[in-house]
Design an enzyme around this catalytic site. Sequence first.
Site, short mmCIF file in Angstrom:
data_model
loop_
_atom_site.label_atom_id
_atom_site.label_comp_id
_atom_site.label_asym_id
_atom_site.label_seq_id
_atom_site.Cartn_x
_atom_site.Cartn_y
_atom_site.Cartn_z
CD GLU A 13 -2.96 -1.12 2.29
OE1 GLU A 13 -4.09 -1.60 2.06
OE2 GLU A 13 -2.64 -0.63 3.38
CD GLU B 107 -5.03 -5.61 2.31
OE1 GLU B 107 -5.81 -4.76 2.81
OE2 GLU B 107 -3.84 -5.74 2.64
#
Length: 855
Positions: A187, A256
């Site tokens: 991320e 995710e």
Amino acid sequence: MAQMGTFSVSKLLFFILTVLLLGSELIQCSITYDKKAIIINGQRRILISGSIHYPRSTPEMWEDLIRKAKDGGLDVIDTYVFWDGHEPSPGNYNFEGRYNLVRFIKTVQKVGLYAHLRIGPYVCAEWNFGGFPVWLKYVPGISFRTDNKPFKMAMQGFTQKIVQMMKNENLFASQGGPIILSQIENEYGPEINALGAAGHAYINWAAKMAVGLDTGVPWVMCKENDAPDPVINTCNGFYCDEFTPNKPYKPSMWTEAWSGWFTEFGGAIHKRPVQDLAFAVARFIQKGGSFVNYYMYHGGTNFGRTAGGPFITTSYDYDAPIDEYGLIQQPKYGHLQELHRAIKLCEHALVSSDPVATSLGAYQHAHVFSSGPGKCAAFLSNFHISSAATVIFNNKHYNLPPWSISILPDCKNVVFNTASVGVQTSGMQMLPTKSMMFSWATYDEDISSLGEGLTLTAAGLLDQINVTRDRSDYLWYITSVDISPSESFLRGGQKPTLTVDSAGHAVHIFINGLLSGSAFGTRKKRGFTFSGPVNLLAGTNRIALLSIAVGLPNVGLHYETWKTGIQGVVLHGLDHGNKDLTWKKWSYQVGLKGESMNLVSPNLDSSVGWVRGSLAAHSDRPLTWYKAKFNAPEVDEPLALDMRSMGKGQVWVNGHSIGRYWMTYAKGDCNRCTYAGTFRPMKCQSGCNQPTQQWYHVPSSWLKPTQNLLVVFEELGGDASKISLMRRSVTNVCADAYENHSAVENYSIESNDESKVLPDAKVHLKCTTGQFLSSIKFASYGTPSGTCGSFHKGTCHAPNSQAVLEKDCLGKESCLVNVSNRKFGADPCPNMLKRLSIEAVCSTADKTTQPDSKR
């Protein structure tokens, strides 16, 4: 001679079969990719994955969790790698117990699934310090996650360590192991936007470093739009159907798919309706997505001091399909299981063709995958949040509920709709066990002896983490202030006020050994100010501030530089004005005396410091240790401690840290939740005005049959005598389905490319292992209304509904019931759509007691 020849041939065949069987353990896999999918041994695959983090459960739980994941339709198990747990101090490694990464990956292989190893080594994950060891902060010249030589050297060293460990055990698919994907960094998008050129240089270096490790499997970077080739950029989020890879030859991957959301102390519990989660996944697949990973599939528990945030709860349940304790959460698990079956029926068409989208209405669309004669799959979507729609597709009418997608593996028959839940709902409760606490004893932190023998003193206030290096949550700041006997407040005037500014996360104020007040930050606002009157005496007064960390930050630009602890102290209201104590001489004591004495150890001499006797005198005393013994209950159900009678602190069982507890009450908006419409964490909340977390998981493998040691450290004061050991039990199950419900298990594709759909919908009632269906609380075939726990009979009802269900189900662990007239005799409501609703009780009692319950 003939008999000898037969014997020799048999031995030869046995030898060949043995070699083949052993060889199959190390069959090398080719893992590549193209624009459509990950390719395993030349075959494109639609892959369904789920996150299970090995340190958030115990090794004894791993195989059961992974088998449940496989039964739920998963192909891949995804896990981060937790650097802080593996290298607690530089060069000293830990791969034991919950951190036995090799054992975890080999368990994935044993069960027959693939693995995605997200090395990071930054993980975020609501984990302490984002997974970085705190010692990393003190490497000279270091700056985290940027083009910084000390950081890159440390990161590369750990990444190489993990990759080499996996290679040594032949765990990459290229060696015959289960690992088909690896992730580097995590991320990074928000960071690169802030860091600019340094961020780009770092991410290019990280990609080159990872690829150079030659694992033989692809690398990914999530939420990193400019991931350099050959690294695949991937999506994280509640929805990812608008995501597009940064190169046309990379597959569309969702690393995710958030199954729920994490919980913070003081916040409500977030629930994501399974209808919306299934809708999100189907949206992604219909746009050409080929890899979906649920974050989390099993969230587990933040044991010890691993929770980050700060203020993240010990529970990391995440509203996942498998709950914190390892129990299946229905209907989330079962509905997603049916979704996965439906997607797999479409796999050949999905990986062999691109979707063709056509409009079926203002909010309705069809996405069609056609890969040749007889190979056609369609996804029919309705994005309206409140209105169902009837659409015409291939000259047939289809009814689409609001905010839903129907899946047609043959472009004809609906086998699954994301909004139509036909699987059971399971109700779980925390129930008492017969295990009682005994042999209570207490130990009081001796505040009067604070500072004795301390070597660390400084002019001014030091940052908490710089002093503790996160060896303890607790740091004492100690100083003294002299009060003149002439001060007017000593003769009935207004008491002085002490103001304490803290960068986080909590503080308890002690004046001359007595608790004067406490203050706390929050996850969104770590810093806070305590301000309150204090009782000072003429002469020298000791001020002792117990500053407390509630998990270190895990996300944010250069969070390693964020401060923790006391920043300023001022005494107001004296005759000669305010007295700023900030730059006085302060003494520091890291941790608690009970920690230094290792009071939590089961091997500690029981006479050391502990005082036996009544708990009543200690019920409201702060900074008190409690211990008791208990025997393990004779139940085969997950266990938890009920800590509602306590305030805030930490708890251990047989030396294992269960984690931080805190009975802070949840604030939020717990109004009625609907599945339709874009999901955000604040949309569906529960538990308002209750303790955010009342129960704390005790793994059964940490217990002995008798004489288990419970140790509790209470900061604020509580009634330890009311702590109890509970069991988590499935107490009731409900099933609810219409007679025309699409049942994916009823569908098969024959070898002649003809589709076969069996007509009957079914409902399946199933208790957990060791339980059985002991009574039917409600049963109605006709037009019942309501939901699980509040069903009501409708305008028409088959009078034998209850008797049929009792005959088919009572005394069994599970039963399967057809939703049809044939089961219930005459049609109770002709020309109407019938519904079957059932609520049953699950029990662990002896089956021989059941005849009475049937009457």
